[in-house]
Design a protein around this motif. Structure first.
Motif, PDB file in Angstrom:
ATOM      1  N   VAL A  11       0.838  -1.193   0.000  1.00 28.22           N
ATOM      2  CA  VAL A  11       0.000   0.000   0.000  1.00 28.22           C
ATOM      3  C   VAL A  11       0.876   1.246   0.000  1.00 28.22           C
ATOM      4  CG1 VAL A  11      -1.690   1.339   1.321  1.00 28.22           C
ATOM      5  CG2 VAL A  11      -1.918  -1.156   1.161  1.00 28.22           C
ATOM      6  N   VAL A  12       0.565   2.171  -0.892  1.00 26.50           N
ATOM      7  CA  VAL A  12       1.133   3.516  -0.844  1.00 26.50           C
ATOM      8  C   VAL A  12       0.038   4.410  -0.268  1.00 26.50           C
ATOM      9  CG1 VAL A  12       2.069   5.439  -2.166  1.00 26.50           C
ATOM     10  CG2 VAL A  12       2.635   3.079  -2.812  1.00 26.50           C
ATOM     11  N   ASP A  13       0.258   4.912   0.931  1.00 24.47           N
ATOM     12  CA  ASP A  13      -0.780   5.626   1.670  1.00 24.47           C
ATOM     13  C   ASP A  13      -0.659   7.143   1.441  1.00 24.47           C
ATOM     14  OD1 ASP A  13      -2.550   6.757   3.487  1.00 24.47           O
ATOM     15  OD2 ASP A  13      -2.156   5.238   5.022  1.00 24.47           O
ATOM     16  N   PRO A  14      -1.564   7.731   0.663  1.00 22.72           N
ATOM     17  CA  PRO A  14      -1.469   9.176   0.402  1.00 22.72           C
ATOM     18  C   PRO A  14      -1.821  10.024   1.615  1.00 22.72           C
ATOM     19  CG  PRO A  14      -3.483   8.275  -0.541  1.00 22.72           C
ATOM     20  CD  PRO A  14      -2.713   7.107  -0.018  1.00 22.72           C
ATOM     21  N   THR A  15      -2.449   9.414   2.624  1.00 22.86           N
ATOM     22  CA  THR A  15      -2.804  10.180   3.821  1.00 22.86           C
ATOM     23  C   THR A  15      -1.687  10.171   4.857  1.00 22.86           C
ATOM     24  OG1 THR A  15      -3.823   8.309   5.001  1.00 22.86           O
ATOM     25  CG2 THR A  15      -5.213   9.545   3.458  1.00 22.86           C
ATOM     26  N   GLN A  16      -0.627   9.378   4.629  1.00 25.53           N
ATOM     27  CA  GLN A  16       0.508   9.315   5.558  1.00 25.53           C
ATOM     28  C   GLN A  16       1.804   9.656   4.817  1.00 25.53           C
ATOM     29  OE1 GLN A  16       0.764   6.309   8.618  1.00 25.53           O
ATOM     30  NE2 GLN A  16      -1.208   5.435   8.024  1.00 25.53           N
ATOM     31  N   ASP A  17       1.751  10.796   4.124  1.00 26.87           N
ATOM     32  CA  ASP A  17       2.940  11.300   3.443  1.00 26.87           C
ATOM     33  C   ASP A  17       3.474  10.295   2.425  1.00 26.87           C
ATOM     34  OD1 ASP A  17       4.810  13.227   2.858  1.00 26.87           O
ATOM     35  OD2 ASP A  17       6.231  12.529   4.376  1.00 26.87           O
ATOM     36  N   HIS A  18       2.551   9.554   1.786  1.00 24.27           N
ATOM     37  CA  HIS A  18       2.877   8.614   0.711  1.00 24.27           C
ATOM     38  C   HIS A  18       3.806   7.496   1.177  1.00 24.27           C
ATOM     39  CE1 HIS A  18       1.076  11.692  -1.867  1.00 24.27           C
ATOM     40  NE2 HIS A  18       1.851  12.556  -1.242  1.00 24.27           N
ATOM     41  N   ARG A  19       3.698   7.138   2.409  1.00 28.83           N
ATOM     42  CA  ARG A  19       4.530   6.059   2.936  1.00 28.83           C
ATOM     43  C   ARG A  19       4.060   4.709   2.396  1.00 28.83           C
ATOM     44  NH1 ARG A  19       4.144   8.274   9.126  1.00 28.83           N
ATOM     45  NH2 ARG A  19       5.125  10.303   8.740  1.00 28.83           N
ATOM     46  N   VAL A  20       4.980   3.757   2.430  1.00 31.86           N
ATOM     47  CA  VAL A  20       4.736   2.441   1.838  1.00 31.86           C
ATOM     48  C   VAL A  20       4.635   1.396   2.939  1.00 31.86           C
ATOM     49  CG1 VAL A  20       5.648   0.686   0.276  1.00 31.86           C
ATOM     50  CG2 VAL A  20       5.949   3.118  -0.265  1.00 31.86           C
ATOM     51  N   PHE A  21       3.595   0.577   2.877  1.00 26.45           N
ATOM     52  CA  PHE A  21       3.390  -0.506   3.827  1.00 26.45           C
ATOM     53  C   PHE A  21       3.215  -1.818   3.063  1.00 26.45           C
ATOM     54  CE2 PHE A  21       1.798   3.356   5.735  1.00 26.45           C
ATOM     55  CZ  PHE A  21       2.328   3.339   7.024  1.00 26.45           C
ATOM     56  N   HIS A  22       3.885  -2.846   3.537  1.00 25.33           N
ATOM     57  CA  HIS A  22       3.785  -4.162   2.909  1.00 25.33           C
ATOM     58  C   HIS A  22       3.034  -5.114   3.832  1.00 25.33           C
ATOM     59  CE1 HIS A  22       4.806  -7.359   0.140  1.00 25.33           C
ATOM     60  NE2 HIS A  22       5.223  -8.088   1.155  1.00 25.33           N
ATOM     61  N   TYR A  23       2.040  -5.815   3.278  1.00 25.27           N
ATOM     62  CA  TYR A  23       1.251  -6.740   4.097  1.00 25.27           C
ATOM     63  C   TYR A  23       2.123  -7.920   4.517  1.00 25.27           C
ATOM     64  CZ  TYR A  23      -2.498  -9.822   5.650  1.00 25.27           C
ATOM     65  OH  TYR A  23      -3.310 -10.632   6.414  1.00 25.27           O
ATOM     66  N   GLU A  24       2.080  -8.220   5.817  1.00 20.79           N
ATOM     67  CA  GLU A  24       2.859  -9.344   6.346  1.00 20.79           C
ATOM     68  C   GLU A  24       1.957 -10.563   6.558  1.00 20.79           C
ATOM     69  OE1 GLU A  24       6.428  -9.549   7.373  1.00 20.79           O
ATOM     70  OE2 GLU A  24       6.263  -8.126   5.719  1.00 20.79           O
ATOM     71  N   GLU A  25       1.140 -10.515   7.604  1.00 19.66           N
ATOM     72  CA  GLU A  25       0.281 -11.649   7.942  1.00 19.66           C
ATOM     73  C   GLU A  25      -0.667 -11.221   9.046  1.00 19.66           C
ATOM     74  OE1 GLU A  25       0.777 -16.414   9.128  1.00 19.66           O
ATOM     75  OE2 GLU A  25       2.486 -15.055   9.213  1.00 19.66           O
ATOM     76  N   SER A  26      -1.846 -11.851   9.081  1.00 22.11           N
ATOM     77  CA  SER A  26      -2.813 -11.609  10.162  1.00 22.11           C
ATOM     78  C   SER A  26      -3.128 -10.135  10.327  1.00 22.11           C
ATOM     79  CB  SER A  26      -2.298 -12.195  11.486  1.00 22.11           C
ATOM     80  OG  SER A  26      -2.041 -13.575  11.351  1.00 22.11           O
ATOM     81  N   LEU A  27      -3.367  -9.445   9.214  1.00 24.63           N
ATOM     82  CA  LEU A  27      -3.753  -8.038   9.188  1.00 24.63           C
ATOM     83  C   LEU A  27      -2.664  -7.103   9.712  1.00 24.63           C
ATOM     84  CD1 LEU A  27      -7.495  -8.262  10.324  1.00 24.63           C
ATOM     85  CD2 LEU A  27      -6.562  -8.299   8.010  1.00 24.63           C
ATOM     86  N   GLU A  28      -1.427  -7.540   9.703  1.00 22.79           N
ATOM     87  CA  GLU A  28      -0.315  -6.701  10.119  1.00 22.79           C
ATOM     88  C   GLU A  28       0.452  -6.209   8.896  1.00 22.79           C
ATOM     89  OE1 GLU A  28       2.182  -8.505  13.012  1.00 22.79           O
ATOM     90  OE2 GLU A  28       0.553  -8.891  14.427  1.00 22.79           O
ATOM     91  N   TRP A  29       0.959  -4.980   9.018  1.00 26.22           N
ATOM     92  CA  TRP A  29       1.693  -4.338   7.925  1.00 26.22           C
ATOM     93  C   TRP A  29       3.102  -3.988   8.378  1.00 26.22           C
ATOM     94  CZ3 TRP A  29      -0.938  -3.754   3.294  1.00 26.22           C
ATOM     95  CH2 TRP A  29      -2.341  -3.919   3.359  1.00 26.22           C
ATOM     96  N   MET A  30       4.039  -4.110   7.463  1.00 23.43           N
ATOM     97  CA  MET A  30       5.416  -3.742   7.739  1.00 23.43           C
ATOM     98  C   MET A  30       5.805  -2.535   6.897  1.00 23.43           C
ATOM     99  SD  MET A  30       8.118  -4.300   9.487  1.00 23.43           S
ATOM    100  CE  MET A  30       7.807  -5.938  10.147  1.00 23.43           C
ATOM    101  N   PRO A  31       6.200  -1.425   7.544  1.00 25.06           N
ATOM    102  CA  PRO A  31       6.686  -0.287   6.755  1.00 25.06           C
ATOM    103  C   PRO A  31       7.908  -0.705   5.935  1.00 25.06           C
ATOM    104  CG  PRO A  31       6.315   0.324   9.048  1.00 25.06           C
ATOM    105  CD  PRO A  31       6.218  -1.159   8.980  1.00 25.06           C
TER     106      PRO A  31
END
Length: 801
Positions: free
Chosen positions: A761-781
């Motif tokens: 995910v590229v989040d436009p509401t968080q200064d275009h930061r990038v998050f990668h899905y890990e597991e069990s609804l958790e995200w890793m920046p």
């Protein structure tokens, strides 16, 4: 529970490991291991290898070539290898992987082989869909009953065991054969027997579930198939005890997974980096001004190429949307004898749409000339089915027919020109027909004919919602797509996957007609879609083989003639540039792109008319600005979406649960057909034989081949053109919104948690930061972003939000 119920439940459970296979005339790409998606990818391919004998990962040679070409970043690879516990250098590990691939499989069961040969003979006769001139007797009674009536006349079937006195009901046969086996073994027994001829059983499963015209007339079930199979196995005294302790997996699979993850991460980082950079620049971009035209294409990867070249010719805006344009319908063209589903296989058609003539004179001209063309086609069909007739016809027809054969072989490009010229003499359906859109208060089977006013408004509003439309040009073109190819059993695999392997033009015509309706437009305006009075919606169809875009504009007002002329001119330029790019990818040399692609379309000896979706690896969900001006090499599915126009996330939810799932199916089919074409693909077109208008054999019999041919995937015998990677999905939206959607859809978190695809995910509401899905609804920046923004929340915090 009765024995009968227990057997049926066991069959249903065993059948979950068997995917679905659609008939080749409406080829639908699907994950061949769909029944294993509830397991982690590594475990799934291991179980499938044991059951089906297929390899689950690319070969050492494929990984080595990717490494040499820079498709695998060495730094990323070394990190993956170290994390997996491997200390040697990549080249040494690749040698080890190659050595491990030489594992020897067990000997074949000759008794079971004999049963396979008998069954494939009967299955091909029973399941024929219109190609046989002499039909198998008593098919209308169902497969088991027809088999039971004919078995005594087949000298290949011993008159032994259950076969000596076959019961009337298939469940009785199964019960008799299983009586010496404990119930705990029934599911494993059924799994192995369904996996013995996986192509045929996948086709039987799909046909039984679909309940279409052929199934309703000539019914077959997995129960009936298993009854016949178990009876034959009993007759030849074959051992059916399950062999769950036998493993056919490659001992180097763990090592292969590390190489695969590195390859995928290399591609994903490049794609995500492009999207993230473009996301940041969107804040400063000037999007004011009304474009000259807006063109909506299917999300198909082939659309990325033509969209890029169209945008380069002028002030054009393109969008991506599933090619059935959101209308789940069954369609019957003017000249068609039967209806076809034109929606993704995860949906059931809800409407029956037919083409109705509106111009008597043009209709008469069409009927007269297409009648002659149909008569010629009938002659060709007879020649193909009867060699003796073919020899006699050629001798009688003399030099004229010989010249036509020579032209087809030696100068297919000129033949394409002649076909085009002849086609122009026969009016197309859209020139004298309109889709019957308005609700008729009648039914075709279980489907209503046409759409109610409310349904028309909903389909149009949903389309604009999902794409994030904010303004409308004078011309808005809904562009379906289809392929053009000669003598190709896999021609439907090149058509629109969102339309179940059919052309997308009819769907485009339906939505264009809906959006041109004044009453519909009035309600759309009330919903906030500010459609100007001068906006005209037009349908079109993109020929993915030649990159020609045909516009269906017979009823467009004169006020828009200049707009259309300019658009046609620019489409021609875009076609020239796109075909040049694609011809180079196919290894063409010494001819223009248009000439080469037209030659491939008309050449009946051409095994590769186009690359189809080969190369697919990414799926971008977001505004076109994220990828416009970027060359994605025809490898990414592109779905338009604007998070700012979707406050509740409903549009994004529809995209993730629909198009993302379908693209993952497509990606998985290309992946497995590439890594083990003998098991999951269909081998070389040169040695294929079509059977029953439902599929192909390799050679003169055996199992139905389930996947794509070598020529759709390989640029040389041992060199894949398609890079076998799992799908990398990139979404431009608030990460919390996606977390909420995933939490509501267990089927999505399952395939993500089990690593069947990745999600970033590229989040436009968080200064275009990038998050990668890990597991069990958790995200890793993503690490680079974390270093630049130390205040970024950790993965658990993101999930908890």
């Amino acid at each position: 529970m009765s024995t009968e119920s227990a057997i049926r439940d066991s069959i249903d459970e065993a059948a979950t490991t068997v995917g679905s296979l659609w008939p080749i005339h409406s080829f639908v790409t699907a994950n061949p291991l769909a029944g294993f998606e509830d397991q982690p990818f590594g475990e799934a391919v291991e179980q499938a290898a044991t059951l089906l004998g297929g390899r689950g990962f690319p070969s050492a040679q494929t990984f080595g070539t990717a490494l040499e070409r820079g498709q695998i970043d060495r730094v990323i690879l070394e990190e993956e290898l170290t994390e997996a516990g491997y200390a040697d250098d990549p080249e040494t590990l690749l040698d080890r992987m190659a050595d491990a691939a030489d594992a020897v499989n067990g000997d074949a069961d000759t008794a079971a082989d004999h049963v396979d040969k008998v069954l494939t003979k009967w299955l091909s006769a029973f399941l024929d869909e219109g190609s046989a001139h002499w039909s198998m007797p008593n098919r209308e009674a169902g497969f088991y009953t027809a088999f039971r009536g004919m078995a005594e006349y087949d000298s290949d079937i011993p008159d032994e065991g259950v076969v000596a006195d076959l019961p009337e009901a298939p469940i009785e046969v199964i019960e008799a054969v299983l009586k010496s086996y404990p119930e705990s073994q029934w599911v494993p027994i059924f799994e192995e027997q369904l996996a013995a001829l996986p192509g045929w059983t996948r086709f039987i499963k799909q046909r039984a579930e679909d309940e279409g015209a052929w199934q309703s007339t000539y019914p077959i079930s997995l129960e009936g198939y298993l009854a016949a199979r178990l009876a034959l196995l009993d007759a030849v005294d074959a051992n059916i005890e399950p062999s769950n302790d036998v493993s056919n997996t490659n001992p180097a699979d763990d090592l292969a997974q590390a190489f695969l993850r590195a390859w995928e991460a290399t591609y994903r980082e490049d794609l995500v980096g492009t999207v993230a950079a473009q996301s940041q620049s969107m804040d400063d971009s000037d999007t004011s001004g009304r474009p000259d035209a807006q063109l909506v294409f299917c999300i198909d990867t082939r659309s990325e190429v033509i969209r890029r070249h169209i945008e380069a010719t002028g002030d054009y805006e393109t969008h991506g949307y599933a090619g059935f344009f959101g209308i789940p319908m069954e369609y019957q063209g003017y000249d068609d004898d039967v209806s076809v589903d034109v929606c993704p296989p995860i949906l059931d058609p809800q409407h029956h749409i037919i083409d109705c003539p509106t111009d008597d004179d043009t209709q008469a001209r069409h009927d007269r000339r297409s009648g002659m063309r149909a008569a010629a086609a009938d002659v060709i069909e007879i020649l193909e089915a009867n060699a003796a007739t073919a020899y006699g016809y050629v001798e009688t027809a003399g030099s004229g027919y010989g010249l036509s054969l020579a032209a087809r072989t030696l100068v297919p490009g000129r033949v394409h020109d002649l076909i085009d010229a002849a086609a122009e003499l026969v009016p197309d359906d859209h020139e004298f027909c309109e889709p019957l859109v308005h609700h008729q208060h009648t039914y075709s089977g279980d489907l209503s004919v046409g759409l109610t006013h409310e349904e028309q408004v909903e389909y149009a509003a949903t389309a604009f919602d999902l794409m994030g439309f904010k303004e409308f040009s004078r011309l808005v073109v809904f562009t379906g797509h289809a392929s053009e190819t000669a003598n190709n059993p896999y021609d439907s695999s090149l058509d629109c996957g969102a339309c179940a392997g059919n052309p997308g033009g009819p769907s485009a015509r339906v939505l264009a007609k809906v959006c041109n309706d004044e009453a519909v437009r009035a309600e759309l305006r009330d919903r906030g879609f500010d459609i100007p009075e001068d906006t005209i919606f037009v349908a079109g169809q993109h020929n993915t083989t030649t990159d020609e875009v045909e516009l269906f504009v017979d009823d467009v007002p004169e006020s828009h003639s200049d707009d259309l002329d300019q658009l046609r001119t620019d489409l021609t330029t875009a076609r020239e540039n796109a075909t040049t790019e694609r011809a180079e990818a196919m290894g063409a040399d010494g001819s223009t792109g248009v000439t080469e692609t037209e030659r491939r379309a008309a050449d009946w000896a051409e095994t590769r008319p186009e690359w189809g979706l080969a190369g697919n690896a990414g799926f971008v969900i977001g505004p076109r600005e994220l990828t416009s001006g970027c060359d994605l090499d025809g490898r990414a599915f592109l779905h338009s979406y604007d998070w700012s126009t979707d406050p509740n996330g409903d549009a994004l939810e529809a995209i993730l649960t629909g198009p993302m799932v379908v693209t993952q199916w497509i990606n998985a089919q290309y992946y497995f057909s590439t890594v083990d074409n003998a098991v999951y693909g269909s081998g070389s077109k040169v040695t294929q034989n079509p059977v029953g208008n439902v599929g192909v054999y390799q050679g003169n019999g055996g199992d139905l081949m389930a996947g794509l041919p070598l020529q759709s995937l390989m640029i040389a015998d041992r060199e894949p053109y398609h890079q076998p990677l799992r799908l990398s999905t990139v979404v431009h939206a608030p990460v919390e919104r996606i977390t909420d959607i995933l939490a509501d859809h267990e089927e999505l978190t399952e395939i993500l948690d089990n690593n069947w695809l990745s999600l970033t995910v590229v989040d436009p509401t968080q200064d275009h930061r990038v998050f990668h899905y890990e597991e069990s609804l958790e995200w890793m920046p993503v690490s680079e972003q974390t270093e630049a923004h130390p205040e970024m929340p950790n993965a658990q915090a993101v999930a908890d939000d």
